[in-house]
Design a protein around this motif. Structure first.
Motif, mmCIF file in Angstrom:
data_model
loop_
_atom_site.group_PDB
_atom_site.id
_atom_site.type_symbol
_atom_site.label_atom_id
_atom_site.label_comp_id
_atom_site.label_asym_id
_atom_site.label_seq_id
_atom_site.Cartn_x
_atom_site.Cartn_y
_atom_site.Cartn_z
ATOM 1 N N ILE A 59 2.547 16.653 4.168
ATOM 2 C CA ILE A 59 1.136 16.306 4.398
ATOM 3 C C ILE A 59 0.930 14.806 4.289
ATOM 4 C CG2 ILE A 59 -1.230 16.633 3.568
ATOM 5 C CD1 ILE A 59 -0.031 19.047 4.995
ATOM 6 N N ALA A 60 1.732 14.146 3.450
ATOM 7 C CA ALA A 60 1.618 12.692 3.298
ATOM 8 C C ALA A 60 1.841 11.986 4.628
ATOM 9 C CB ALA A 60 2.618 12.204 2.255
ATOM 10 N N PHE A 61 2.795 12.455 5.427
ATOM 11 C CA PHE A 61 3.036 11.846 6.732
ATOM 12 C C PHE A 61 1.882 12.103 7.699
ATOM 13 C CE2 PHE A 61 7.468 11.777 5.260
ATOM 14 C CZ PHE A 61 7.833 10.504 5.658
ATOM 15 N N VAL A 62 1.295 13.255 7.637
ATOM 16 C CA VAL A 62 0.159 13.567 8.517
ATOM 17 C C VAL A 62 -1.023 12.647 8.209
ATOM 18 C CG1 VAL A 62 -1.527 15.327 9.183
ATOM 19 C CG2 VAL A 62 0.872 15.963 8.815
ATOM 20 N N ILE A 63 -1.303 12.466 6.922
ATOM 21 C CA ILE A 63 -2.449 11.643 6.524
ATOM 22 C C ILE A 63 -2.233 10.187 6.911
ATOM 23 C CG2 ILE A 63 -3.770 10.780 4.550
ATOM 24 C CD1 ILE A 63 -3.302 13.516 3.223
ATOM 25 N N THR A 64 -1.046 9.639 6.617
ATOM 26 C CA THR A 64 -0.802 8.226 6.958
ATOM 27 C C THR A 64 -0.803 8.015 8.469
ATOM 28 O OG1 THR A 64 1.594 8.614 6.749
ATOM 29 C CG2 THR A 64 0.445 7.698 4.827
ATOM 30 N N LEU A 83 0.021 10.810 -2.541
ATOM 31 C CA LEU A 83 -0.061 11.886 -1.563
ATOM 32 C C LEU A 83 1.042 12.927 -1.773
ATOM 33 C CD1 LEU A 83 -0.888 9.856 1.691
ATOM 34 C CD2 LEU A 83 -2.448 11.325 0.393
ATOM 35 N N ILE A 84 2.254 12.464 -2.069
ATOM 36 C CA ILE A 84 3.373 13.398 -2.275
ATOM 37 C C ILE A 84 3.142 14.248 -3.511
ATOM 38 C CG2 ILE A 84 5.833 13.553 -2.845
ATOM 39 C CD1 ILE A 84 6.195 11.001 -1.095
ATOM 40 N N LEU A 85 2.699 13.612 -4.606
ATOM 41 C CA LEU A 85 2.481 14.353 -5.844
ATOM 42 C C LEU A 85 1.340 15.356 -5.707
ATOM 43 C CD1 LEU A 85 2.961 11.466 -8.433
ATOM 44 C CD2 LEU A 85 4.466 13.443 -8.110
ATOM 45 N N ASP A 86 0.308 15.020 -4.935
ATOM 46 C CA ASP A 86 -0.856 15.896 -4.815
ATOM 47 C C ASP A 86 -0.765 16.897 -3.661
ATOM 48 O OD1 ASP A 86 -1.880 14.589 -6.966
ATOM 49 O OD2 ASP A 86 -3.762 13.984 -6.003
ATOM 50 N N ILE A 140 0.821 -1.211 0.000
ATOM 51 C CA ILE A 140 0.000 0.000 0.000
ATOM 52 C C ILE A 140 0.854 1.260 0.000
ATOM 53 C CG2 ILE A 140 -1.680 1.328 1.363
ATOM 54 C CD1 ILE A 140 -2.799 -1.364 2.347
ATOM 55 N N ALA A 141 1.960 1.231 0.738
ATOM 56 C CA ALA A 141 2.745 2.447 0.952
ATOM 57 C C ALA A 141 3.266 3.105 -0.328
ATOM 58 C CB ALA A 141 3.905 2.163 1.914
ATOM 59 N N PRO A 142 3.859 2.373 -1.292
ATOM 60 C CA PRO A 142 4.409 3.071 -2.466
ATOM 61 C C PRO A 142 3.367 3.833 -3.283
ATOM 62 C CG PRO A 142 5.426 0.917 -2.253
ATOM 63 C CD PRO A 142 4.303 0.956 -1.264
ATOM 64 N N PRO A 143 2.251 3.206 -3.728
ATOM 65 C CA PRO A 143 1.289 3.999 -4.491
ATOM 66 C C PRO A 143 0.594 5.066 -3.646
ATOM 67 C CG PRO A 143 0.434 1.773 -4.134
ATOM 68 C CD PRO A 143 1.859 1.772 -3.692
ATOM 69 N N LEU A 144 0.309 4.747 -2.364
ATOM 70 C CA LEU A 144 -0.351 5.723 -1.501
ATOM 71 C C LEU A 144 0.542 6.939 -1.275
ATOM 72 C CD1 LEU A 144 -2.640 6.592 0.416
ATOM 73 C CD2 LEU A 144 -1.496 5.270 2.231
ATOM 74 N N MET A 145 1.801 6.705 -0.898
ATOM 75 C CA MET A 145 2.710 7.821 -0.645
ATOM 76 C C MET A 145 3.028 8.584 -1.922
ATOM 77 S SD MET A 145 3.441 8.373 2.529
ATOM 78 C CE MET A 145 4.939 9.352 2.391
ATOM 79 N N VAL A 193 6.639 8.215 -9.762
ATOM 80 C CA VAL A 193 5.453 7.531 -10.291
ATOM 81 C C VAL A 193 5.755 6.064 -10.543
ATOM 82 C CG1 VAL A 193 3.859 7.394 -12.237
ATOM 83 C CG2 VAL A 193 4.478 9.630 -11.301
ATOM 84 N N GLU A 194 6.929 5.762 -11.141
ATOM 85 C CA GLU A 194 7.297 4.362 -11.400
ATOM 86 C C GLU A 194 7.539 3.603 -10.110
ATOM 87 O OE1 GLU A 194 9.596 4.345 -15.664
ATOM 88 O OE2 GLU A 194 10.538 5.471 -14.029
ATOM 89 N N ILE A 195 8.113 4.272 -9.108
ATOM 90 C CA ILE A 195 8.276 3.625 -7.803
ATOM 91 C C ILE A 195 6.911 3.257 -7.232
ATOM 92 C CG2 ILE A 195 8.943 4.043 -5.401
ATOM 93 C CD1 ILE A 195 11.298 5.706 -6.509
ATOM 94 N N GLY A 196 5.960 4.173 -7.333
ATOM 95 C CA GLY A 196 4.602 3.893 -6.871
ATOM 96 C C GLY A 196 3.947 2.750 -7.622
ATOM 97 N N MET A 197 4.299 2.611 -8.906
ATOM 98 C CA MET A 197 3.693 1.575 -9.736
ATOM 99 C C MET A 197 4.282 0.191 -9.494
ATOM 100 S SD MET A 197 3.407 3.608 -13.378
ATOM 101 C CE MET A 197 2.979 2.102 -14.274
ATOM 102 N N PHE A 198 5.586 0.118 -9.143
ATOM 103 C CA PHE A 198 6.256 -1.184 -9.117
ATOM 104 C C PHE A 198 6.859 -1.588 -7.771
ATOM 105 C CE2 PHE A 198 6.496 0.205 -13.576
ATOM 106 C CZ PHE A 198 5.932 -0.897 -14.207
#
Length: 415
Positions: free
Chosen positions: A165-170, A157-160, A149-154, A260-265
């Motif tokens: 803020i990504a750390f606050v949400i998680t 969150l980081i891109l948006d 979950i962490a790679p695509p979620l982070m 993005v590729e890290i989030g994908m793979f």
């Protein structure tokens, strides 16, 4: 309240979710690392020291938290651990450099160290020995799912929203879990929804629970089995943490992956680690059903997993990042296949009143070994390359299995 005949699996599912959240919070930094290193001007060696601060706290507190959970009880102890680590994860948003991030990682390690001792104590309370490897296998799927979950979620969150803020949400996810935990978990005899049949099944073959006091902490070290558990984790946990904390950075540095590729793979190897954990737990149970002894079942699983890690060396000889991800995925499958049995040994060897303390000692040793290994990884990457790291990682589990054989000659309950 309506009674159920499978309350123990609701308990297992709830602690599986806690471990999933634990690893989302733990791996959030590794996914964000390429962005944070660039934003704050951190080197690989500095990043290694930040990770080591987490592992130092984790090493210290696994012994302490295991003891605290034995004293406070599973429900209260687990609750306090999740509250602590969730707040610590949110604090990462205030990181300004190596020192501040190191402090916040240290605080995160203090809280997260309570997860496995509490989880293993819950399993020792809720499961008879023939189901424990299966329950541990379910539990051990949590790290994989969290890392999936962490790679695509982070990345999203980081891109948006940015990495802060990504750390606050998680960090808020743990508080949602806390509501479920307070509703689901009771000791078996006190659970309002358990049936008499399930309670009898759980208690069948378990030790007498009349004594509530764990033994003095130093007492455990007189057993060579405790040294075997501790040393086997000391040499092998760093191999798993290498992929947890460094895989996104390796994909960015060695294979040129974008965020993005890290989030994908980057989640794929941890999906296979989940499968390995489940298969390892299931296989251990099946072997015992077929008449294989507890000792042989545990050790066969440990050795098969340790040997199957070695092919990860192929990452040094192939150019394709996708074949490399496949080899790492197979390695993590094998790692968690092995750990499903290794992580069960403390509750095989010791009574449930001592389970969290013994597991905490072994887990602390594993984290301390990983803490020493992590800055070495950063130094090797900065001065040589990732190649020597892969060589070391590929053989650490073999050494772990040898230590189990030497120091735990027979897996049986210690009086």
């Amino acid at each position: 309240m309506k009674k159920s005949s499978n309350i123990r699996w609701w308990v297992a599912g709830t602690i599986f979710l806690a471990t999933t959240i634990n690893y989302i919070d733990r791996q959030a930094l590794s996914v964000a690392a390429p962005v944070i290193r660039k934003d704050l001007g951190l080197s690989n060696e500095q990043y290694g020291w930040i990770v080591s601060s987490f592992l130092l706290a984790y090493a210290i507190m696994q012994m302490t938290s295991g003891r605290l959970i034995d004293v406070l009880g599973t429900k209260k102890g687990f609750s306090l651990a999740v509250i602590w680590w969730s707040i610590a994860n949110m604090l990462h948003a205030f990181g300004r450099g190596m020192l501040s991030l190191g402090i916040f990682r240290f605080l995160l390690g203090i809280g997260e160290a309570g997860n496995y001792p509490a989880a293993m104590k819950a399993i020792s309370e809720w499961f008879p020995k023939e189901e424990r490897t299966k329950a541990v296998g379910v539990l051990n799927m949590g790290p994989g799912l969290g890392a999936i979950i962490a790679p695509p979620l982070m990345a999203w969150l980081i891109l948006d929203f940015g990495w802060k803020i990504a750390f606050v949400i998680t960090g808020t996810i743990g508080f949602l879990w806390l509501v479920l935990w307070r509703w689901v978990y009771y000791e078996p005899e006190q659970h309002p929804r358990i049936t008499a049949k399930e309670l009898a099944f759980i208690r069948n073959g378990q030790e007498d629970a009349s004594s509530k006091n764990a033994l003095p902490w130093l007492h455990y070290f007189k057993y060579k089995e405790v040294w075997g558990l501790a040393l086997s984790r000391f040499v092998s946990d760093g191999a798993f943490y290498f992929f947890v904390f460094w895989l996104p950075s390796w994909l960015a540095d060695a294979k040129g992956f974008s965020l993005v590729e890290i989030g994908m793979f980057a989640w794929i190897p941890f999906l296979l680690s989940d499968v390995g954990s489940f298969v390892g737990g299931w296989t251990g149970g099946q072997l015992m059903k077929q008449g294989v002894s507890l000792d042989a079942a545990r050790k066969w699983i440990i050795w098969i997993g340790a040997i199957l890690v070695i092919p990860v060396l192929g990452c040094l000889y192939i150019e394709s990042p996708y074949w490399a991800i496949a080899l790492i995925s197979f390695s993590l499958f094998a790692t968690q296949f092995k750990q499903a049995s290794l992580f069960t040994l403390p509750i095989d060897l010791f009574s449930k009143k001592d389970a969290a303390s013994v597991w905490g000692i072994s887990g602390s040793a594993g984290s301390f070994g990983a803490m020493l290994f992590t800055p070495v990884i950063g130094w090797l990457v900065d001065t040589i390359s990732y190649s020597p790291v892969f060589v070391i990682v590929s053989f650490l589990h073999i050494l772990s299995a040898v230590l189990v054989m030497l120091l735990i000659p027979q897996v049986k309950r210690i009086a």
